[in-house]
Design a protein around this motif. Structure first.
Motif, PDB file in Angstrom:
ATOM      1  N   GLU A   7      -8.946  -2.130   1.086  1.00  0.00           N
ATOM      2  CA  GLU A   7      -8.235  -1.880   1.673  1.00  0.00           C
ATOM      3  C   GLU A   7      -7.471  -2.760   2.362  1.00  0.00           C
ATOM      4  N   LYS A   8      -6.331  -2.233   3.354  1.00  0.00           N
ATOM      5  CA  LYS A   8      -5.228  -3.642   3.063  1.00  0.00           C
ATOM      6  C   LYS A   8      -5.650  -5.130   3.240  1.00  0.00           C
ATOM      7  N   LYS A   9      -6.670  -5.473   4.103  1.00  0.00           N
ATOM      8  CA  LYS A   9      -6.776  -7.009   4.066  1.00  0.00           C
ATOM      9  C   LYS A   9      -7.722  -7.139   3.842  1.00  0.00           C
ATOM     10  N   ASN A  28       4.078  -2.105   0.475  1.00  0.00           N
ATOM     11  CA  ASN A  28       3.280  -1.373   1.382  1.00  0.00           C
ATOM     12  C   ASN A  28       1.840  -0.782   0.869  1.00  0.00           C
ATOM     13  N   TYR A  29       0.213  -0.388   1.501  1.00  0.00           N
ATOM     14  CA  TYR A  29      -0.181   0.361   0.612  1.00  0.00           C
ATOM     15  C   TYR A  29      -0.872   1.819   1.517  1.00  0.00           C
ATOM     16  N   LYS A  30      -0.865   2.649   0.645  1.00  0.00           N
ATOM     17  CA  LYS A  30      -1.319   3.179   1.074  1.00  0.00           C
ATOM     18  C   LYS A  30      -1.415   4.328   0.443  1.00  0.00           C
ATOM     19  N   LEU A  54      -1.157   0.797  -4.264  1.00  0.00           N
ATOM     20  CA  LEU A  54      -0.271  -0.293  -3.597  1.00  0.00           C
ATOM     21  C   LEU A  54       1.112  -0.684  -4.251  1.00  0.00           C
TER      22      LEU A  54
END
Length: 144
Positions: free
Chosen positions: A59-61, A117-119, A123
């Motif tokens: 996850e982004k975190k 950005n991460y999607k 990444l």
């Protein structure tokens, strides 16, 4: 007298093979964090470098990204656990994954203008180039 082929155990073949360098194995594979690092692609355009790092399951975190002295350091750590209790049993599951990747940035990158950005498990970084490093079209020089 008959000849009998000597059979070795599975681990003995693995460690004694002529094609296997144990020093190389232990130095570079078991102790190297980058062996666990996800694959990455780097593409250069006129304006920037585009970096894609495949990191599904995070996850982004979970990510920690820093730039220090021209080095882009990407690390991530994730752990998950689940527990299910019933009268007759308890089921526990857990997982842990981490990686660290370091990239030496070229001098042409504007460190203050890095975007990420991460999607969908990827990444992405956009590393903008300094103006003097951008690829320009050739200029025709007239001879007098």
């Amino acid at each position: 007298m008959s000849l009998v082929k000597f059979k070795r155990g599975p681990m003995e073949n693995f460690l004694v093979s002529d094609f296997f360098n144990t020093d190389d194995f232990f130095d570079n594979r078991l102790l190297n964090k980058e062996m666990n690092a996800p694959a990455l692609n780097i593409k250069e355009t006129k304006e920037a470098f585009e970096v894609e790092l495949a990191a599904p399951g995070f996850e982004k975190k979970d990510f920690d990204v820093t730039i220090d002295e021209g080095c882009l350091k990407i690390s991530a750590e994730s752990s998950k656990s689940a527990e299910e209790k019933d009268d007759n049993y308890t089921r526990k599951e857990f997982s842990y994954s981490s990686f660290e990747k370091k990239l030496q940035l070229p001098d042409s990158v504007k460190e203050e203008d890095v975007k990420a950005n991460y999607k969908d498990g990827v990444l992405r970084f956009n590393l903008a180039k300094k103006e003097e490093a951008k690829i320009h079209k050739p200029k025709k020089v007239e001879i007098a």
